[in-house]
Design an enzyme around this catalytic site. Structure first.
Site, PDB file in Angstrom:
ATOM      1  N   ARG A 295       0.877  -1.186   0.000  1.00  0.00           N
ATOM      2  CA  ARG A 295       0.000   0.000   0.000  1.00  0.00           C
ATOM      3  C   ARG A 295       0.904   1.221   0.000  1.00  0.00           C
ATOM      4  O   ARG A 295       1.685   1.430   0.929  1.00  0.00           O
ATOM      5  CB  ARG A 295      -0.885   0.009   1.235  1.00  0.00           C
ATOM      6  CG  ARG A 295      -1.543   1.359   1.482  1.00  0.00           C
ATOM      7  CD  ARG A 295      -2.601   1.339   2.566  1.00  0.00           C
ATOM      8  NE  ARG A 295      -3.780   0.645   2.100  1.00  0.00           N
ATOM      9  CZ  ARG A 295      -4.987   0.717   2.693  1.00  0.00           C
ATOM     10  NH1 ARG A 295      -5.148   1.465   3.772  1.00  0.00           N
ATOM     11  NH2 ARG A 295      -6.015   0.059   2.214  1.00  0.00           N
TER      12      ARG A 295
ATOM     13  N   HIS B 145      -7.510   0.351  -6.082  1.00  0.00           N
ATOM     14  CA  HIS B 145      -7.646  -0.476  -4.858  1.00  0.00           C
ATOM     15  C   HIS B 145      -8.359  -1.787  -5.252  1.00  0.00           C
ATOM     16  O   HIS B 145      -9.501  -2.024  -4.877  1.00  0.00           O
ATOM     17  CB  HIS B 145      -8.451   0.303  -3.823  1.00  0.00           C
ATOM     18  CG  HIS B 145      -8.355  -0.233  -2.427  1.00  0.00           C
ATOM     19  ND1 HIS B 145      -7.568  -1.315  -2.080  1.00  0.00           N
ATOM     20  CD2 HIS B 145      -8.958   0.175  -1.267  1.00  0.00           C
ATOM     21  CE1 HIS B 145      -7.693  -1.535  -0.779  1.00  0.00           C
ATOM     22  NE2 HIS B 145      -8.534  -0.662  -0.259  1.00  0.00           N
TER      23      HIS B 145
ATOM     24  N   GLN C 294     -10.100  -4.257  -2.573  1.00  0.00           N
ATOM     25  CA  GLN C 294     -11.370  -3.763  -2.049  1.00  0.00           C
ATOM     26  C   GLN C 294     -12.508  -4.094  -3.011  1.00  0.00           C
ATOM     27  O   GLN C 294     -13.557  -4.598  -2.615  1.00  0.00           O
ATOM     28  CB  GLN C 294     -11.289  -2.236  -1.850  1.00  0.00           C
ATOM     29  CG  GLN C 294     -12.598  -1.622  -1.404  1.00  0.00           C
ATOM     30  CD  GLN C 294     -12.984  -2.065  -0.011  1.00  0.00           C
ATOM     31  OE1 GLN C 294     -12.194  -1.986   0.909  1.00  0.00           O
ATOM     32  NE2 GLN C 294     -14.201  -2.558   0.156  1.00  0.00           N
TER      33      GLN C 294
ATOM     34  N   ASP D 229     -17.298   6.687  -0.993  1.00  0.00           N
ATOM     35  CA  ASP D 229     -15.940   6.624  -0.453  1.00  0.00           C
ATOM     36  C   ASP D 229     -15.694   7.965   0.249  1.00  0.00           C
ATOM     37  O   ASP D 229     -16.443   8.925   0.017  1.00  0.00           O
ATOM     38  CB  ASP D 229     -14.964   6.430  -1.646  1.00  0.00           C
ATOM     39  CG  ASP D 229     -13.502   6.314  -1.236  1.00  0.00           C
ATOM     40  OD1 ASP D 229     -13.211   6.131  -0.034  1.00  0.00           O
ATOM     41  OD2 ASP D 229     -12.632   6.417  -2.135  1.00  0.00           O
TER      42      ASP D 229
ATOM     43  N   CYS E 191     -16.321   1.330   1.216  1.00  0.00           N
ATOM     44  CA  CYS E 191     -15.048   0.627   1.471  1.00  0.00           C
ATOM     45  C   CYS E 191     -14.620   0.769   2.927  1.00  0.00           C
ATOM     46  O   CYS E 191     -13.897  -0.089   3.433  1.00  0.00           O
ATOM     47  CB  CYS E 191     -13.973   1.166   0.536  1.00  0.00           C
ATOM     48  SG  CYS E 191     -13.813   2.963   0.588  1.00  0.00           S
TER      49      CYS E 191
ATOM     50  N   ARG F 252     -13.165  -8.907   2.583  1.00  0.00           N
ATOM     51  CA  ARG F 252     -11.762  -8.625   2.261  1.00  0.00           C
ATOM     52  C   ARG F 252     -10.906  -9.849   2.609  1.00  0.00           C
ATOM     53  O   ARG F 252     -10.036 -10.261   1.835  1.00  0.00           O
ATOM     54  CB  ARG F 252     -11.252  -7.410   3.066  1.00  0.00           C
ATOM     55  CG  ARG F 252     -11.921  -6.087   2.737  1.00  0.00           C
ATOM     56  CD  ARG F 252     -11.557  -5.590   1.366  1.00  0.00           C
ATOM     57  NE  ARG F 252     -10.122  -5.474   1.169  1.00  0.00           N
ATOM     58  CZ  ARG F 252      -9.383  -4.433   1.550  1.00  0.00           C
ATOM     59  NH1 ARG F 252      -9.938  -3.394   2.127  1.00  0.00           N
ATOM     60  NH2 ARG F 252      -8.079  -4.392   1.315  1.00  0.00           N
TER      61      ARG F 252
HETATM   62  N1   CP Z   1     -11.077  -0.251   2.978  1.00  0.00           N
HETATM   63  C1   CP Z   1      -9.793  -0.248   3.368  1.00  0.00           C
HETATM   64  O1   CP Z   1      -8.880  -0.465   2.575  1.00  0.00           O
HETATM   65  O2   CP Z   1      -9.623  -0.007   4.692  1.00  0.00           O
HETATM   66  P1   CP Z   1      -8.261   0.282   5.439  1.00  0.00           P
HETATM   67  O3   CP Z   1      -7.752   1.624   4.944  1.00  0.00           O
HETATM   68  O4   CP Z   1      -8.613   0.304   6.900  1.00  0.00           O
HETATM   69  O5   CP Z   1      -7.278  -0.801   5.122  1.00  0.00           O
HETATM   70  N1  NVA Z   2     -10.084   6.516  -1.267  1.00  0.00           N
HETATM   71  C1  NVA Z   2      -9.713   6.131   0.086  1.00  0.00           C
HETATM   72  C2  NVA Z   2      -9.912   4.659   0.284  1.00  0.00           C
HETATM   73  C3  NVA Z   2      -9.629   4.184   1.688  1.00  0.00           C
HETATM   74  C4  NVA Z   2      -9.767   2.692   1.815  1.00  0.00           C
HETATM   75  C5  NVA Z   2      -8.281   6.529   0.339  1.00  0.00           C
HETATM   76  O1  NVA Z   2      -7.441   6.324  -0.548  1.00  0.00           O
HETATM   77  O2  NVA Z   2      -7.980   7.051   1.416  1.00  0.00           O
END
Ligand code: CP
Ligand code: NVA
Length: 300
Positions: A102, A129, A132, A218, A258, A287
């Site tokens: 990430r 992502h 997700q 989101d 998400c 997930r």
């Molecule tokens: N939805 C998601 O990716 O959550 P986190 O940021 O908590 O990993």
């Molecule tokens: N769009 C959000 C998703 C979090 C899971 C972000 O990138 O922060």
């Protein structure tokens, strides 16, 4: 399947079915049937951004598959002090059997995957992502029995977020109808809309809700975009998912997010906490199951 999962472009519809079937089987078995394809293997989990769901579901998932997860804080790695992504990929390929990452720039994940000889899974970049969205599709499959052109989804808010971008790739892959309700300042990217008649951009939040089976939203301020908070709070305000929108949707319409959620911003508390509409915790649980399936298929 391809070596890596960087975006949903890496999957065919057959791959998607294979992932769904294995994920559903693992979910139904709940660990009662031994399944340890990662026995004796180690998986590095590199995180440059905060996480609750992704980190925990991957750590637990690797363990349940018999492997060893290593949490790696990107800020504490040498890549944070100037070591190249390519050198990092070369070194990690000598120790590990897979990498989950990430980070910010999608190009860094692409470079890591290009050089690494082991599978690389994107656990969120500024642009995509995929894990997700695989969990979201599995959730739709559970509730509707299918994910195809008969499903209508409306996404509200940031039309250029990693979630919106990935949903557009999911609509291409599955044929589901997708409406992105977003302001012109953050409208969906042309290259993701182009040539895909089942994906539409809609300025009017009410029109976007017509006949919808699944509402999705989101956060308005994604990780890494905190400097733009004030502007984003203004432009996305008309795109909150709330009770009013549900009046225009199908009677059984559900709500997906998400997470993390901000009640009173992108979603009203009434929708988020309505057990008849909100299926966000089933979605979050998925997930774990879907990522176990992906890791088992890529890293076995
Ligand atoms: N939805 C998601 O990716 O959550 P986190 O940021 O908590 O990993
Ligand atoms: N769009 C959000 C998703 C979090 C899971 C972000 O990138 O922060």
């Amino acid at each position: 399947m391809k070596k890596d999962l960087l975006t949903l472009r890496d999957l065919t519809s057959d791959d998607l079915q294979t992932i769904f079937e294995l994920a559903s089987k693992l979910k139904a078995e709940r660990g009662r049937v031994p399944f340890t394809p990662l026995a004796g293997k180690s998986v590095g989990l590199i995180f440059a951004k905060s996480s609750t769901r992704t980190r925990v579901s991957f750590e637990v998932g690797v363990g349940e598959l018999g492997g060893r997860p290593l949490y790696l804080d990107q800020a504490r790695m040498q890549v944070g002090r100037g070591e190249t992504v390519a050198d990092t990929a070369n070194v990690l390929s000598r120790y590990l059997h897979g990498i989950v990452i990430r980070t910010f720039a999608h190009a860094d994940v692409a470079e890591l995957a290009r050089v690494a000889t082991i599978p690389v899974i994107n656990a969120l970049t500024d642009e995509y992502h995929p894990c997700q969205i695989l969990a979201d599709l599995l959730t739709i499959r559970e509730y509707s029995g299918r994910v195809d052109k008969s499903i209508r989804m409306a996404f509200y808010g940031d039309g250029r977020s990693n979630i919106a971008n990935s949903l557009m790739l999911a609509a291409r892959l599955t044929g589901m109808e997708l409406v992105i309700a977003a302001p012109k300042e953050e409208r969906p990217r042309e290259e993701l809309l182009d040539g895909c008649p089942n994906i539409h951009w809609e300025l009017d939040p009410i029109k976007a809700a017509e006949g919808v089976d699944y509402f999705y939203t989101d956060v308005w301020v994604s990780m890494g975009f905190e400097d733009e908070k004030e502007r984003r709070m203004q432009i996305f305000r008309p795109y909150q998912v709330n009770e009013k929108l549900f009046e225009h949707a199908r009677p059984e319409a559900k709500f997906l997010h998400c997470l993390p959620a901000h009640r009173g911003e992108e979603v009203s508390a009434g929708v988020m906490d309505d057990p008849k509409r909100s299926i966000v915790f089933d979605e979050a649980e998925n997930r774990l199951h879907v990522q176990k399936a992906v890791m088992a298929l890529l890293m076995k």
